[in-house]
Write an enzyme that holds these catalytic residues in place. Structure first.
Site, PDB file in Angstrom:
ATOM      1  N   GLY A 109      -4.107   5.112 -59.779  1.00  0.00           N
ATOM      2  CA  GLY A 109      -3.311   4.605 -60.901  1.00  0.00           C
ATOM      3  C   GLY A 109      -2.397   3.485 -60.458  1.00  0.00           C
ATOM      4  N   ASP A 110      -1.805   2.830 -61.461  1.00  0.00           N
ATOM      5  CA  ASP A 110      -0.887   1.719 -61.185  1.00  0.00           C
ATOM      6  C   ASP A 110       0.516   2.188 -61.549  1.00  0.00           C
ATOM      7  OD1 ASP A 110       0.717  -0.495 -61.331  1.00  0.00           O
ATOM      8  OD2 ASP A 110      -0.849  -1.795 -62.172  1.00  0.00           O
ATOM      9  N   PHE A 111       1.418   2.252 -60.591  1.00  0.00           N
ATOM     10  CA  PHE A 111       2.727   2.855 -60.895  1.00  0.00           C
ATOM     11  C   PHE A 111       3.577   2.013 -61.838  1.00  0.00           C
ATOM     12  CE2 PHE A 111       3.684   1.748 -56.166  1.00  0.00           C
ATOM     13  CZ  PHE A 111       4.065   0.429 -56.460  1.00  0.00           C
ATOM     14  N   ASP A 137      -1.989   5.859 -55.867  1.00  0.00           N
ATOM     15  CA  ASP A 137      -2.149   4.457 -55.445  1.00  0.00           C
ATOM     16  C   ASP A 137      -3.251   3.801 -56.275  1.00  0.00           C
ATOM     17  OD1 ASP A 137      -1.886   2.067 -53.944  1.00  0.00           O
ATOM     18  OD2 ASP A 137      -1.301   3.233 -52.199  1.00  0.00           O
ATOM     19  N   ASP A 175       0.854  -1.192   0.000  1.00  0.00           N
ATOM     20  CA  ASP A 175       0.000   0.000   0.000  1.00  0.00           C
ATOM     21  C   ASP A 175       0.889   1.241   0.000  1.00  0.00           C
ATOM     22  OD1 ASP A 175      -2.741   1.058   0.145  1.00  0.00           O
ATOM     23  OD2 ASP A 175      -1.915   2.073   1.903  1.00  0.00           O
TER      24      ASP A 175
HETATM   25  O1  LIG Z   1       4.441   8.080  -8.484  1.00  0.00           O
HETATM   26  C1  LIG Z   1       3.563   7.205  -8.322  1.00  0.00           C
HETATM   27  N1  LIG Z   1       2.921   7.045  -7.149  1.00  0.00           N
HETATM   28  C2  LIG Z   1       1.969   6.095  -6.968  1.00  0.00           C
HETATM   29  C3  LIG Z   1       1.614   5.256  -7.988  1.00  0.00           C
HETATM   30  C4  LIG Z   1       0.551   4.193  -7.860  1.00  0.00           C
HETATM   31  O2  LIG Z   1      -0.397   4.569  -6.901  1.00  0.00           O
HETATM   32  C5  LIG Z   1      -1.092   3.408  -6.449  1.00  0.00           C
HETATM   33  C6  LIG Z   1      -1.200   3.500  -4.958  1.00  0.00           C
HETATM   34  O3  LIG Z   1      -2.392   2.943  -4.538  1.00  0.00           O
HETATM   35  P1  LIG Z   1      -2.479   1.617  -3.680  1.00  0.00           P
HETATM   36  O4  LIG Z   1      -1.237   1.406  -2.913  1.00  0.00           O
HETATM   37  O5  LIG Z   1      -3.751   1.668  -2.943  1.00  0.00           O
HETATM   38  O6  LIG Z   1      -2.522   0.469  -4.773  1.00  0.00           O
HETATM   39  P2  LIG Z   1      -3.618   0.168  -5.872  1.00  0.00           P
HETATM   40  O7  LIG Z   1      -3.210   0.722  -7.191  1.00  0.00           O
HETATM   41  O8  LIG Z   1      -4.994   0.532  -5.395  1.00  0.00           O
HETATM   42  O9  LIG Z   1      -3.532  -1.400  -5.999  1.00  0.00           O
HETATM   43  P3  LIG Z   1      -3.803  -2.481  -4.866  1.00  0.00           P
HETATM   44  O10 LIG Z   1      -4.685  -3.500  -5.522  1.00  0.00           O
HETATM   45  O11 LIG Z   1      -2.460  -3.013  -4.515  1.00  0.00           O
HETATM   46  O12 LIG Z   1      -4.487  -1.812  -3.704  1.00  0.00           O
HETATM   47  C7  LIG Z   1      -0.242   2.220  -6.862  1.00  0.00           C
HETATM   48  O13 LIG Z   1      -0.863   1.554  -7.967  1.00  0.00           O
HETATM   49  C8  LIG Z   1       1.049   2.853  -7.354  1.00  0.00           C
HETATM   50  O14 LIG Z   1       1.686   2.096  -8.352  1.00  0.00           O
HETATM   51  C9  LIG Z   1       2.274   5.414  -9.224  1.00  0.00           C
HETATM   52  O15 LIG Z   1       1.993   4.688 -10.230  1.00  0.00           O
HETATM   53  N2  LIG Z   1       3.245   6.373  -9.343  1.00  0.00           N
END
Ligand SMILES: O=c1[nH]cc([C@@H]2O[C@H](COP(=O)(O)OP(=O)(O)OP(=O)(O)O)[C@@H](O)[C@H]2O)c(=O)[nH]1
Length: 621
Positions: free
Chosen positions: A508-510, A482, A88
């Site tokens: 046309g045909d070249f 063409d 996350d």
């Molecule tokens: O510079 C960048 N910063 C962030 C990202 C992308 O942002 C998302 C963050 O969201 P999350 O962690 O909740 O992940 P999700 O995309 O929702 O996928 P999950 O199924 O794992 O919850 C993440 O995709 C980063 O890659 C970016 O691309 N560039």
């Protein structure tokens, strides 16, 4: 696995990435990890205020995402995964946690907060080891987080809105993607770049080292006297070196075949002649397997295009599989599988709200888009696919088997026979148009052509290159010459623009009809489709029509082009083998052809995507 041998420890395991993020998938697969993707359904709604720090929140969310997938897979009676990875990413600024914006206004609020300041990007990661005991899921969770500081430049309102309208912020923490357009907003970063993108690969590898190569007994003994040295490097560990470590599950009493189990126990066995220990598997052939699966990926793309999935998903709003299935008149289970494959291939984005096109799919895969490659893909599905089933006999016999398609002109396609119906013709013109649009700009700008006031593009099909020439050179009048069957369809592919009035089409045909008078003749992607006698016949006609000082611009794929990235030589070479009449020629051979037909002072320039441009000037006879 040379850079990170510890990843090899995961190769024998069923690894699942519990994430819908295409970036995480890309980072991990680029590192050579083999895994399945099962996006988590965990709702990111934990009470932020109940966490002592933002990173504690990110780590817990990552943990919940991974556990939700582990539980679901176990309950569904699918084979329980060995390892589930969840992550996350959050952005924190002035004590606030920012996640993905819910709409454009939200993105604006977030980006305004980040504007001109430093902020922190934190990714929490959970690695869940699973085992099943008497039908019960047993999990052991390892977690960590990584933090990176990012500084935004001072950005104008106009720029922020332009960025928001690009659509990029919507699925990204903090409302920007540092790896793409958002990179332009960033003045500097301190820390791991991939952590900002969504997955801290370096820290992940170190964590695996910690898990799979626990300290040796003697280190532990020493540690009682000293302190345990932190594991801060994974580069110098190999399975061979790690062979001295004790199996961790023995010590930790884990039920699952967890870190430290397996190959380590065999570490004392002698190396075989091929350099690998008897009980150690050789490196996982990830590239090879990808190659083996390559045709399935192509066919999935072809099928999705044929069903017009990308047309259905061209609006921004995500749609559920069941709705998409009814719109494309297909089964729900089949459509869902195809959609998931497309998401895995990076052609669609999948979230809790459903599926939607990526930017690139909107641009290239929607059938009526300006840059659509839909017809080209359909041409490949209907013709090239079958053609390549004859590759073995073409190789054995060294003969042409029928109809190659890569980079061919409508001229070739029309004269090869089987494309009788108007629908087939239209598709071929569309296929040629899609490809020509990709290559027209570099071809038109390979040389300074401003000395010419009239040009004739022989076999110029829908005029994609002609328009680019007219756009680049404001006094140039261009005639596209063409076959009548081609010209009949070109109106479908015209867009308004100031250069439109300076491009005209002539049927046309070249090989047979008289060629329009012009100061510059253009043969782009034409000569490779013809054998030597026809090439000489055509060049003789051009040379006869060209006055002294006239130019002849050739654009062709050549094996010795400077830029060969987009068309691997191998594929082109096989294509030539399967093509009925044409042949591949080198740069030197094209240069000689020009000179033989009275065009001197030949200049050569790369024209992008494996193409070369040659410009010769007609010398006085
Ligand atoms: O510079 C960048 N910063 C962030 C990202 C992308 O942002 C998302 C963050 O969201 P999350 O962690 O909740 O992940 P999700 O995309 O929702 O996928 P999950 O199924 O794992 O919850 C993440 O995709 C980063 O890659 C970016 O691309 N560039």
């Amino acid at each position: 696995m040379v850079l990170c041998p510890v990843l090899g420890k995961l190769l024998q395991k069923r690894v699942v990435l519990a994430s819908a993020s295409p970036r995480r998938r890309e980072i991990l697969s680029n590192a050579g990890l083999r895994f399945e993707v099962v996006p988590s359904r965990f709702k990111e709604k934990l009470d932020k205020a109940s966490f002592p720090t933002p990173y504690a929140y990110a780590v817990e969310t990552a943990r919940q995402k991974a556990l939700e997938v582990a539980n679901r897979m176990h309950q569904k009676d699918l084979r329980t995964p060995d390892v589930v990875i969840g992550a996350d990413t959050i952005v924190t600024v002035s004590g606030l946690i920012l996640e993905k914006p819910v709409d454009k206004q939200d993105a604006y609020r977030m980006l305004s907060r980040l504007n001109g300041k430093e902020h922190s990007v934190c990714t929490g990661v959970a690695i869940v080891h699973c085992s099943s005991k008497e039908g019960q899921l047993d999990t052991e969770v390892s977690e960590f987080y990584e933090e990176t500081t990012v500084k935004f430049s001072d950005l104008s309102e106009e720029l922020l809105w332009e960025y928001i309208h690009s659509g990029e912020p919507m699925d990204k923490a903090g409302g920007y993607g540092i790896q793409a357009l958002g990179g332009m907003l960033v003045e500097y970063i301190q820390g791991d770049f991939l952590n900002v993108v969504g997955f801290p690969l370096n820290h992940f590898c170190k964590k695996l080292v910690e898990l799979y190569y626990p300290p040796r007994r003697e280190d532990l003994r020493r540690a009682r006297q000293d302190s345990i040295p932190p594991v801060d490097s994974f580069e110098n560990l190999s399975d061979v070196e790690a062979g001295h470590s004790e199996p961790a599950h023995g010590e930790a009493g884990r039920g699952w075949d967890g870190p430290g189990a397996g190959g380590d126990q065999q570490a004392g066995s002698a190396p075989k002649a091929d350099g690998y220990r008897t009980a150690e598997p050789p490196p996982f052939p990830a590239d090879l397997l990808e190659l083996i699966d390559g045709f399935k990926a192509s066919k999935a793309l072809f099928t999705a295009c044929k069903l017009k999935l990308f047309d259905v998903l061209k609006d921004e709003v995500p749609q559920k599989a069941v709705d998409i299935a009814s719109k494309v008149d297909a089964s729900v289970c089949g459509t869902e599988r195809l959609l998931d494959v497309c998401a895995t291939l990076g052609l669609l984005e999948k979230s809790d709200r459903g599926y939607r096109n990526t930017e690139s799919s909107n641009l290239y895969l929607v059938s009526d888009g300006e840059h659509s490659l839909h017809d080209f893909i359909m041409y490949n599905d209907q013709h090239t696919w079958n053609l390549f089933t004859h590759l073995e006999s073409a190789v054995r016999e060294g003969t042409n088997q029928g109809h190659g398609a890569l980079g061919r002109k409508a001229q070739d396609l029309f004269q090869d026979g089987p494309l009788q119906s108007k629908e087939d013709q239209l598709r071929c013109v569309g296929a040629t148009h899609g490809l020509a649009k990709l290559t027209a700009r570099p071809a038109a700008t390979a040389f300074d052509l401003s000395r010419f006031s009239s040009a004739c593009d022989l076999g110029g099909c829908t005029g994609a290159l002609a328009r680019e020439l007219a756009r680049e050179y404001p006094r140039l009048q261009v005639t596209v010459f063409d076959l009548p069957d081609v010209i009949e369809h070109v109106s479908r592919f015209q867009r308004d623009g100031p250069e439109t009035a300076r491009v005209r089409f002539l049927a046309g045909d070249f090989f047979r009809d008289s060629l329009p008078r012009a100061e510059l003749y253009v043969l782009s992607g034409v000569l490779h489709g013809w054998p030597d006698d026809r090439v000489h016949a055509l060049l003789r006609r051009v040379s006869d029509g060209a006055g002294p000082g006239a130019g002849l611009l050739l654009v062709e794929a050549v094996p010795d082009a400077e830029d060969r990235e987009a068309r691997p030589g191998l594929a082109r070479c096989l294509d030539a083998l399967l093509r009925p009449r044409g042949r591949e020629r080198s740069l030197a051979q094209y240069r000689r052809l020009l000179e033989q037909h009275g065009f001197g002072d030949v200049q050569v320039a790369p024209a992008g995507h494996g193409l070369a441009a040659l410009l010769g000037t007609r010398v006085a006879p």
